[in-house]
Scaffold this active site. Structure first.
Site, PDB file in Angstrom:
ATOM      1  N   TYR A 112      86.416  -2.228  88.262  1.00 16.48           N
ATOM      2  CA  TYR A 112      86.602  -2.291  89.714  1.00 16.48           C
ATOM      3  C   TYR A 112      86.509  -3.761  90.113  1.00 16.48           C
ATOM      4  O   TYR A 112      85.427  -4.308  90.293  1.00 16.48           O
ATOM      5  CB  TYR A 112      85.537  -1.449  90.433  1.00 16.48           C
ATOM      6  CG  TYR A 112      85.612  -1.541  91.930  1.00 16.48           C
ATOM      7  CD1 TYR A 112      86.832  -1.493  92.586  1.00 16.48           C
ATOM      8  CD2 TYR A 112      84.459  -1.687  92.696  1.00 16.48           C
ATOM      9  CE1 TYR A 112      86.900  -1.588  93.966  1.00 16.48           C
ATOM     10  CE2 TYR A 112      84.518  -1.780  94.072  1.00 16.48           C
ATOM     11  CZ  TYR A 112      85.746  -1.732  94.700  1.00 16.48           C
ATOM     12  OH  TYR A 112      85.807  -1.839  96.066  1.00 16.48           O
ATOM     13  N   ASP A 153      90.967  -0.449  89.323  1.00 17.78           N
ATOM     14  CA  ASP A 153      91.402  -0.990  90.613  1.00 17.78           C
ATOM     15  C   ASP A 153      91.292  -2.502  90.528  1.00 17.78           C
ATOM     16  O   ASP A 153      90.189  -3.038  90.546  1.00 17.78           O
ATOM     17  CB  ASP A 153      90.508  -0.428  91.722  1.00 17.78           C
ATOM     18  CG  ASP A 153      90.827  -1.035  93.090  1.00 17.78           C
ATOM     19  OD1 ASP A 153      91.770  -1.859  93.174  1.00 17.78           O
ATOM     20  OD2 ASP A 153      90.131  -0.692  94.055  1.00 17.78           O
ATOM     21  N   HIS A 254      93.114   5.541  97.520  1.00 15.57           N
ATOM     22  CA  HIS A 254      93.839   5.317  96.259  1.00 15.57           C
ATOM     23  C   HIS A 254      94.233   6.666  95.650  1.00 15.57           C
ATOM     24  O   HIS A 254      93.655   7.704  95.976  1.00 15.57           O
ATOM     25  CB  HIS A 254      92.952   4.610  95.246  1.00 15.57           C
ATOM     26  CG  HIS A 254      92.526   3.231  95.638  1.00 15.57           C
ATOM     27  ND1 HIS A 254      93.016   2.099  95.037  1.00 15.57           N
ATOM     28  CD2 HIS A 254      91.622   2.799  96.563  1.00 15.57           C
ATOM     29  CE1 HIS A 254      92.438   1.028  95.563  1.00 15.57           C
ATOM     30  NE2 HIS A 254      91.592   1.423  96.495  1.00 15.57           N
TER      31      HIS A 254
END
Length: 261
Positions: A112, A153, A254
């Site tokens: 992340y 991500d 997302h």
DNA sequence: ATGGCCTGTTACACAGGA
């Protein structure tokens, strides 16, 4: 073997959507980001009840990553500190953003990447420092594991075709030239975008802002990625974005991206 | 130009996200 990546924006709020998606999309490894929960409160049972294994690395309120796997994973690592010495890591493991494990001889790294807030801010500098350390971390991982799948991500869209519109993006977080150059430098160790092996066209996104009705208008960004080492890239059979969960009630902003090799 | 919306917190607005 299938590996999926999904920023769920709170695993507890999205739990039924995540388990429901997993039932109809039985992947070998599901990589979650933004779980937003300390480890003792992570809903492990929901996954073990489905005969999945859960490896979790969370913190209060913010960030947090997890690996959900069909078979037990080997050599699970939490944070940069599992691979990089602590003086070099400094404070960059304070936020829980890195977890990794081995499945069928493939090392899966689930990331992340910091958002960066706005260009020139302290958080922006943190993002760039974090990416510089990521390059060191992945260099070590690639040396140890020729089959490497780095996903998550990334909070960066590398090209115009990864963003709707693409006006004034040079000044926008996630598309600034420095962010793009920094990510390209990370990838230069030998990692390639699985999605672009199969799809040249723009208009395919993995994130849509909650505001401005952006999903209905498909004004999104492609910021969730699977980057593969040469061996895995060669073997890759597909890489797809499943937009279905983004259309549910109370969705994450997302949606899952799945690679198969 | 700005903010639009969503989540978690010990909240009764805020920080953070992207």
């Amino acid at each position: 073997m299938k590996v999926a990546s999904w920023n769920v924006n709170s695993v507890r709020t999205r739990l039924e959507q995540v388990t429901g998606w997993l039932e109809t999309n039985p992947v070998d490894v599901l990589c979650l980001q933004e779980t937003k929960v300390v480890d003792e409160d992570f809903p492990v049972d929901a996954f073990t009840d489905m005969d999945y294994h859960a490896y979790i690395y969370g913190q209060k309120s913010y960030n947090g990553v997890a690996l959900i796997s069909k078979e037990p994973l080997e050599d699970v690592h939490m944070g940069f500190g599992a691979v990089i010495n602590s003086e070099t890591v400094g404070n960059l493991d304070d936020q829980k953003r890195v977890i990794s494990g081995v499945c069928n001889n493939v090392r899966v790294v689930n990331l992340y990447v910091p958002n960066g807030s706005s260009i020139g801010s302290d958080k922006y500098d943190y993002k760039l420092s974090w990416l510089a350390l990521l390059k060191q971390y992945l260099t070590a991982q690639l040396a140890a594991h020729p089959q490497l799948n780095v996903c998550g991500d990334f909070n960066i869209a590398l090209e115009s075709r990864d963003i709707h519109g693409d006006k004034n993006r040079d000044k926008h977080i996630m598309a600034s030239p420095v962010e793009r150059e920094t990510l390209r430098d990370v990838l230069s160790i030998g990692l390639s975008d699985a999605f672009r092996k199969f799809t040249e066209a723009g208009g395919h996104y993995s994130w849509w802002d909650y505001r401005t009705n952006s999903f209905a208008r498909n004004t999104g960004w492609r910021i969730d990625h699977h980057y593969l080492s040469p061996q895995l890239y060669e073997q890759a059979k597909s890489c797809t974005i499943d937009i279905t969960p983004r259309g549910l009630e109370r969705p994450s902003d997302h949606t899952p991206v799945t690679v198969e090799y």
